[in-house]
Design a protein around this motif. Structure first.
Motif, PDB file in Angstrom:
ATOM      1  N   GLY A  87       0.819  -1.201   0.000  1.00  0.00           N
ATOM      2  CA  GLY A  87       0.000   0.000   0.000  1.00  0.00           C
ATOM      3  C   GLY A  87       0.861   1.262   0.000  1.00  0.00           C
ATOM      4  N   GLY A  99       4.832   4.415   5.056  1.00  0.00           N
ATOM      5  CA  GLY A  99       5.288   4.435   6.440  1.00  0.00           C
ATOM      6  C   GLY A  99       4.211   4.771   7.447  1.00  0.00           C
ATOM      7  N   GLY A 101       2.257   2.823   8.704  1.00  0.00           N
ATOM      8  CA  GLY A 101       2.310   1.749   9.700  1.00  0.00           C
ATOM      9  C   GLY A 101       3.702   1.560  10.269  1.00  0.00           C
TER      10      GLY A 101
HETATM   11  C1  5RP Z   1       2.847   0.886   6.263  1.00  0.00           C
HETATM   12  C2  5RP Z   1       2.522   1.496   4.953  1.00  0.00           C
HETATM   13  C3  5RP Z   1       1.154   1.253   4.421  1.00  0.00           C
HETATM   14  O1  5RP Z   1       1.261   0.532   3.231  1.00  0.00           O
HETATM   15  C4  5RP Z   1       0.490   2.580   4.205  1.00  0.00           C
HETATM   16  O2  5RP Z   1       0.420   3.259   5.450  1.00  0.00           O
HETATM   17  C5  5RP Z   1      -0.927   2.413   3.634  1.00  0.00           C
HETATM   18  O3  5RP Z   1      -1.741   1.772   4.572  1.00  0.00           O
HETATM   19  P1  5RP Z   1      -3.300   1.587   4.308  1.00  0.00           P
HETATM   20  O4  5RP Z   1      -3.440   0.676   3.138  1.00  0.00           O
HETATM   21  O5  5RP Z   1      -3.821   1.011   5.594  1.00  0.00           O
HETATM   22  O6  5RP Z   1      -3.867   2.956   4.028  1.00  0.00           O
HETATM   23  O7  5RP Z   1       3.306   2.161   4.326  1.00  0.00           O
HETATM   24  O8  5RP Z   1       4.108   1.295   6.711  1.00  0.00           O
END
Ligand code: 5RP
Length: 227
Positions: A87, A99, A101
């Protein structure tokens, strides 16, 4: 799992479409976040139906999800990913900020190692230019000096705080994260190089020139854009 903007239906459409990029026998980089999670679950269903693939997780979260989904695991010492599916927090011209997450260090070296890096997003992540704060993973002792250098580069750094724990977010690698607000980023490659050159920076969330395809899910389908 951390929630982010965008509808769950759009994320699911993106994740499930990206899972179709995986062929029998492939090794797959398994991204982190709520959109990549849909791809992992779809791959798990494909494995149930007989697909032969192995996954290289990019985080504790994606490892746990892959195990629950029944995807056999591998690591970079034994295999190179044919495809990585991950993602993003923002996409502009194929460049990304990642980032959200705090998994961007592992995500970057797994995604970069893949023959094909497929980004999965919902439409809320698309932008004309990157202006999302850039997460910077730092060695804990270096957080103050890295924050100073980020300010020298025009950024406004904030130490990411944990939810449901007092104190900062600690990454899977035992480090801290500075979310650095730069406003609109006119030259992502230049900022990426500047941040990489700061001693104490483990990795930053600018992914420049790495994506091969961006899959944008909507409520009723997915657009695939080659980068
Ligand atoms: C984690 C990331 C994720 O891929 C990014 O935050 C997107 O997350 P989501 O699909 O929950 O919106 O980079 O480090």
């Amino acid at each position: 799992m951390k929630a982010s903007g965008g509808s769950e239906a759009a994320k699911r459409t993106a994740g499930e479409r990206a899972a179709e990029f995986v062929d029998d026998g492939d090794v797959v980089g398994l991204g982190t976040g709520s959109t990549a999670a849909h791809a992992i679950r779809a791959l798990g269903r494909d494995v149930d139906s007989g697909l032969d693939c192995r996954g290289i997780p990019t985080s504790f979260q994606s490892r746990e999800l892959a195990r629950e989904a029944g995807i056999p695991l591998a690591d970079l010492d034994e295999a190179t990913p044919d495809v990585a599916i991950d993602g993003a927090d923002q996409v502009a011209d194929g460049d990304l900020v990642k980032g959200g997450g705090a998994a961007h260090a592992r995500e970057k070296y797994v995604d970069a190692a893949a023959d094909r890096f497929v980004v999965v997003v919902d439409p809320s992540k698309e932008a004309d230019a990157l202006d999302h704060p850039v997460p910077v993973e730092v060695l804990p002792d270096a957080r103050t000096v890295v924050a100073d250098r980020a300010r020298d580069l025009g950024g406004d750094p904030t130490l990411r705080s944990a939810e449901r724990k007092d104190g900062p977010v600690v990454t899977d690698n035992g480090n801290l994260v500075l979310d650095c607000e730069f406003g609109t980023i006119p030259d992502p490659a230049a900022l990426a190089a500047d941040l990489s050159a700061v001693p104490g920076v483990v990795e930053h969330g600018l992914f420049v020139g790495l994506a091969d395809d961006v899959v944008v899910g909507t409520g009723d389908g997915a657009r695939v854009r080659e980068c």
